[in-house]
Design a protein around this motif. Structure first.
Motif, PDB file in Angstrom:
ATOM      1  N   ARG A  36      89.918  88.554 -10.050  1.00  0.00           N
ATOM      2  CA  ARG A  36      90.574  89.796 -10.456  1.00  0.00           C
ATOM      3  C   ARG A  36      91.400  90.355  -9.313  1.00  0.00           C
ATOM      4  NH1 ARG A  36      86.829  93.372 -14.331  1.00  0.00           N
ATOM      5  NH2 ARG A  36      87.555  92.272 -16.155  1.00  0.00           N
ATOM      6  N   SER A  76      92.300  93.378  -9.077  1.00  0.00           N
ATOM      7  CA  SER A  76      91.874  94.753  -8.792  1.00  0.00           C
ATOM      8  C   SER A  76      90.849  94.804  -7.667  1.00  0.00           C
ATOM      9  CB  SER A  76      91.269  95.382 -10.049  1.00  0.00           C
ATOM     10  OG  SER A  76      90.041  94.739 -10.365  1.00  0.00           O
ATOM     11  N   GLU A 114      87.727  94.349  -8.067  1.00  0.00           N
ATOM     12  CA  GLU A 114      86.465  94.867  -8.594  1.00  0.00           C
ATOM     13  C   GLU A 114      85.325  93.913  -8.256  1.00  0.00           C
ATOM     14  OE1 GLU A 114      85.591  94.704 -12.955  1.00  0.00           O
ATOM     15  OE2 GLU A 114      85.552  96.888 -12.721  1.00  0.00           O
ATOM     16  N   ASN A 115      84.206  94.481  -7.880  1.00  0.00           N
ATOM     17  CA  ASN A 115      83.021  93.683  -7.596  1.00  0.00           C
ATOM     18  C   ASN A 115      82.378  93.184  -8.873  1.00  0.00           C
ATOM     19  OD1 ASN A 115      82.865  93.927  -4.733  1.00  0.00           O
ATOM     20  ND2 ASN A 115      82.120  96.014  -4.981  1.00  0.00           N
ATOM     21  N   GLU A 116      81.496  92.217  -8.700  1.00  0.00           N
ATOM     22  CA  GLU A 116      80.609  91.785  -9.776  1.00  0.00           C
ATOM     23  C   GLU A 116      79.194  92.162  -9.365  1.00  0.00           C
ATOM     24  OE1 GLU A 116      82.254  87.911 -11.941  1.00  0.00           O
ATOM     25  OE2 GLU A 116      81.920  87.615  -9.800  1.00  0.00           O
ATOM     26  N   SER A 138      80.617  92.305 -14.750  1.00  0.00           N
ATOM     27  CA  SER A 138      81.441  93.407 -14.249  1.00  0.00           C
ATOM     28  C   SER A 138      80.519  94.620 -14.141  1.00  0.00           C
ATOM     29  CB  SER A 138      82.583  93.703 -15.223  1.00  0.00           C
ATOM     30  OG  SER A 138      82.073  94.295 -16.409  1.00  0.00           O
ATOM     31  N   VAL A 181      81.765  99.260  -8.065  1.00  0.00           N
ATOM     32  CA  VAL A 181      83.233  99.066  -8.069  1.00  0.00           C
ATOM     33  C   VAL A 181      83.758  98.637  -6.720  1.00  0.00           C
ATOM     34  CG1 VAL A 181      83.717 100.543  -9.992  1.00  0.00           C
ATOM     35  CG2 VAL A 181      83.576 101.534  -7.726  1.00  0.00           C
TER      36      VAL A 181
END
Length: 153
Positions: A32, A34, A36-38, A131, A153
C-alpha cells in the motif's frame, strides 16, 4: 432497586483483575502506498476468537518484555517492543473447569521485524495479518478494537 443493589454487591465482591502482558503486533504494508500498517491477530485456543498475543508476566521480566515473549510463543514474531503500554484491555479469562478470572492486559506495540515458520505454538494457532480497520472488526473486545484503530495506522 434490588437488581441495582445485586449488581453493586457483585461488583464489590469481584476480585481485582490479574495483570497480563499483551502485544499489538504491527508491520508496514509495503503493498500500500499509504504506508498503512497491518495488524497481526491469532486465534484463541479455547473459542477460536481473533485476539492479540497475551499472557501472564514472565518472572524477572518487565511487562513489555513479557509481551514480546508472548508474541514469539503464540505468533512466532519478533521485533522492537515499546517501553510504555499504549493502554489495556479488560476481559474475563476462562479457566479450566469453567471458572472465569478478571484480567487486565497491558498492551505494548511490537514492530515486527521477523516472522518465523516454526515457533512454540505453531501447531495450535492460526495467525493472520489484517488492515487495522478489518482487525478492529474481527476482535470481540471493544477496548481492543479502539486500541487497534488508534495505534494500528
Amino acid at each position: 432497586m434490588i437488581g441495582r443493589w445485586l449488581r453493586s454487591l457483585r461488583a464489590f465482591l469481584r476480585p481485582p483483575p490479574k495483570v497480563q502482558a499483551a502485544a499489538l503486533c504491527l508491520r508496514a504494508n509495503a503493498a500500500r502506498k499509504s504506508g498503512e500498517n497491518e495488524v497481526l491477530l491469532i486465534r484463541s485456543l479455547d473459542s477460536g476468537r481473533w485476539i492479540i498475543p497475551k499472557g501472564w508476566p514472565v518472572k524477572g521480566e518487565s511487562l513489555a518484555r513479557s509481551a514480546a515473549i508472548e508474541a514469539w510463543e503464540e505468533a512466532g514474531v519478533t521485533g522492537r517492543i515499546g517501553d510504555e503500554a499504549i493502554g489495556w484491555i479488560r476481559y474475563d479469562k476462562r479457566l479450566k473447569g469453567g471458572l472465569e478470572e478478571p484480567c487486565e492486559a497491558h498492551v505494548f506495540v511490537l514492530t515486527v521485524e521477523d516472522e518465523a515458520r516454526d515457533y512454540p505454538e505453531a501447531g495450535f494457532r492460526t495467525r493472520r495479518w489484517f488492515s487495522p480497520e478489518r482487525a478492529a472488526e474481527k476482535v470481540d473486545e471493544a477496548d481492543l478494537a479502539d486500541l487497534i484503530r488508534r495505534f494500528g495506522v
